[in-house]
Design a protein around this motif. Sequence first.
Motif, mmCIF file in Angstrom:
data_model
loop_
_atom_site.group_PDB
_atom_site.id
_atom_site.type_symbol
_atom_site.label_atom_id
_atom_site.label_comp_id
_atom_site.label_asym_id
_atom_site.label_seq_id
_atom_site.Cartn_x
_atom_site.Cartn_y
_atom_site.Cartn_z
ATOM 1 N N SER A 157 -2.108 1.283 6.783
ATOM 2 C CA SER A 157 -1.554 3.088 6.947
ATOM 3 C C SER A 157 -0.846 3.087 5.977
ATOM 4 N N PHE A 158 -0.770 1.547 4.616
ATOM 5 C CA PHE A 158 0.679 1.756 4.076
ATOM 6 C C PHE A 158 -0.998 3.081 2.536
ATOM 7 N N SER A 159 -1.954 2.629 2.744
ATOM 8 C CA SER A 159 -2.779 3.266 1.916
ATOM 9 C C SER A 159 -3.221 4.399 1.742
ATOM 10 N N VAL A 160 -3.312 5.030 3.185
ATOM 11 C CA VAL A 160 -3.216 6.654 3.415
ATOM 12 C C VAL A 160 -1.965 7.054 3.002
ATOM 13 N N LEU A 161 -0.807 6.533 3.855
ATOM 14 C CA LEU A 161 0.397 7.900 4.055
ATOM 15 C C LEU A 161 1.544 7.551 3.228
ATOM 16 N N ALA A 162 1.404 6.259 1.540
ATOM 17 C CA ALA A 162 2.019 5.903 0.257
ATOM 18 C C ALA A 162 2.107 6.893 -0.504
ATOM 19 N N LEU B 260 -5.912 8.271 10.383
ATOM 20 C CA LEU B 260 -5.220 9.174 9.653
ATOM 21 C C LEU B 260 -5.458 10.239 9.150
ATOM 22 N N GLN B 261 -6.210 10.209 8.361
ATOM 23 C CA GLN B 261 -6.902 11.368 7.656
ATOM 24 C C GLN B 261 -6.992 12.118 8.763
ATOM 25 N N TRP B 262 -7.515 11.801 9.790
ATOM 26 C CA TRP B 262 -7.316 13.675 10.833
ATOM 27 C C TRP B 262 -6.277 13.506 10.571
ATOM 28 N N LEU B 263 -5.628 12.571 11.383
ATOM 29 C CA LEU B 263 -4.242 13.086 11.760
ATOM 30 C C LEU B 263 -3.190 13.694 10.458
ATOM 31 N N LEU B 264 -3.322 13.937 9.429
ATOM 32 C CA LEU B 264 -3.209 14.151 8.091
ATOM 33 C C LEU B 264 -3.615 15.557 8.133
ATOM 34 N N THR B 265 -4.544 16.125 8.452
ATOM 35 C CA THR B 265 -4.643 17.452 8.776
ATOM 36 C C THR B 265 -4.082 18.932 9.615
ATOM 37 N N ASP C 21 5.467 12.753 10.428
ATOM 38 C CA ASP C 21 5.028 13.301 12.187
ATOM 39 C C ASP C 21 4.107 11.687 12.728
ATOM 40 N N VAL C 22 3.351 11.767 11.333
ATOM 41 C CA VAL C 22 2.400 10.449 11.748
ATOM 42 C C VAL C 22 3.301 9.251 12.055
ATOM 43 N N TYR C 23 4.032 8.627 11.404
ATOM 44 C CA TYR C 23 4.687 7.363 11.768
ATOM 45 C C TYR C 23 4.924 7.388 13.090
ATOM 46 N N LEU C 24 5.798 8.636 13.378
ATOM 47 C CA LEU C 24 5.988 8.345 15.193
ATOM 48 C C LEU C 24 5.426 8.204 15.663
ATOM 49 N N VAL C 25 3.741 9.220 15.274
ATOM 50 C CA VAL C 25 2.556 8.246 16.562
ATOM 51 C C VAL C 25 2.068 7.318 16.261
#
Length: 389
Positions: free
Chosen positions: A24-29, A150-155, A161-165
């Motif tokens: 997740s870090f490489s997507v969310l960072a 993760l990319q889909w959730l960010l849309t 909110d993604v971190y809560l998921v």
Amino acid sequence: MRASPATIGLGVTMTIGYGTLYYSFSVLAPEIAREFGWGQSFVFGVFSFGLLAGAIAAPILGRLVDRFGARLVLCLGSVTASVALALFAVMQNAWQFAVITLVAEFIALAVQYDAGFAALAQTHGREARAHITLVTLIAGFASTVYWPLLQWLLTWMDWRDVYLVLAAMNLLIALPIHCALPRARGAAEPVSRLGEPSAEVNPDGERKRRMVLMATAFAAGGFVVSAVGATLLVLMRDLGYATTLATLAGSLIGPSQVTARLIEYSRRNLFSPTMTAIIAALALALGLFVLAGALIQPFAAFAIAFAVFYGAGQGLTSIVRGVLPLHYFGAAGYGRTMGTLASTRIVASAIAPVSVIWLNETVGPSAALGALAGMACLAVLATLALTRR
């Protein structure tokens, strides 16, 4: 071996552990850095220090596994992982980000392979090999599942909110599975079915020699896997490959990794654990030596062959990490043994990307590839020395 629900469940939780706390870090960072205006060097530097925190956590968690059982450690790991991920969603400044990252990576091992392999060793003893292979086969899809997810959730939502998921996944999916795992059985027999004496009957000097060689092999292999995972596209670009071909080669590593694990799972009696370790180390080294041919001319065949050999080696390496200590030292004290071995591997893995990138930028891709090939050769030599008898 019939796949047990507990083993399949553990494969699912390992997928969640790696997906939520590592991939997740490489997507969310980058999203975090963009919102706060931080440089990505700061964000990923904090992550590297977090990985080093795992080296401190490994022996501690190993002792807890031996004393209280892997099931309890996995359950507590799921709870603390969900708390740490939820804290990411409410952080407000750089020092909070740094502290939460360190905590998250400190407890990550409690929900990843080291604790998972220990649970299988405590449940199945020396028969855990097939179960370990099946878990790595399932969890090998962590990046395949989580990067697009993760990319889909960010849309649909922002990164908080993604971190809560992700926190909810650990609490609502992984925790119940960990709670349902069977209790550890009694200590394993002192002599393995393969005739290899376990730790209880090994002279202290012989056990120390084996631990040093195994730690060296695992650390050198971890250096290679970590560096390639973080820097492959950069190295291949500087070797003269087009981005599309480099991406294709990188995407072939995953299928090669899964194929090797499928063969190991379906034909697990074909090779002994020691032979599997030798094949894994040789495959990593062979892949890098093939890629070095691009220093002469960046042919597509070199890139494809590298992906096949390297992917197979990486796939088997994860299995060897769990099976080889069990083969030589038995299930008694397995958690502590895994913790000790993990410490050196994690340190090597943490310093690998920055070291290889520095060599690539200051000297060139030949030096970076030379360092990787040298570490791969060290893994081969240490494995051969360990298994020579």
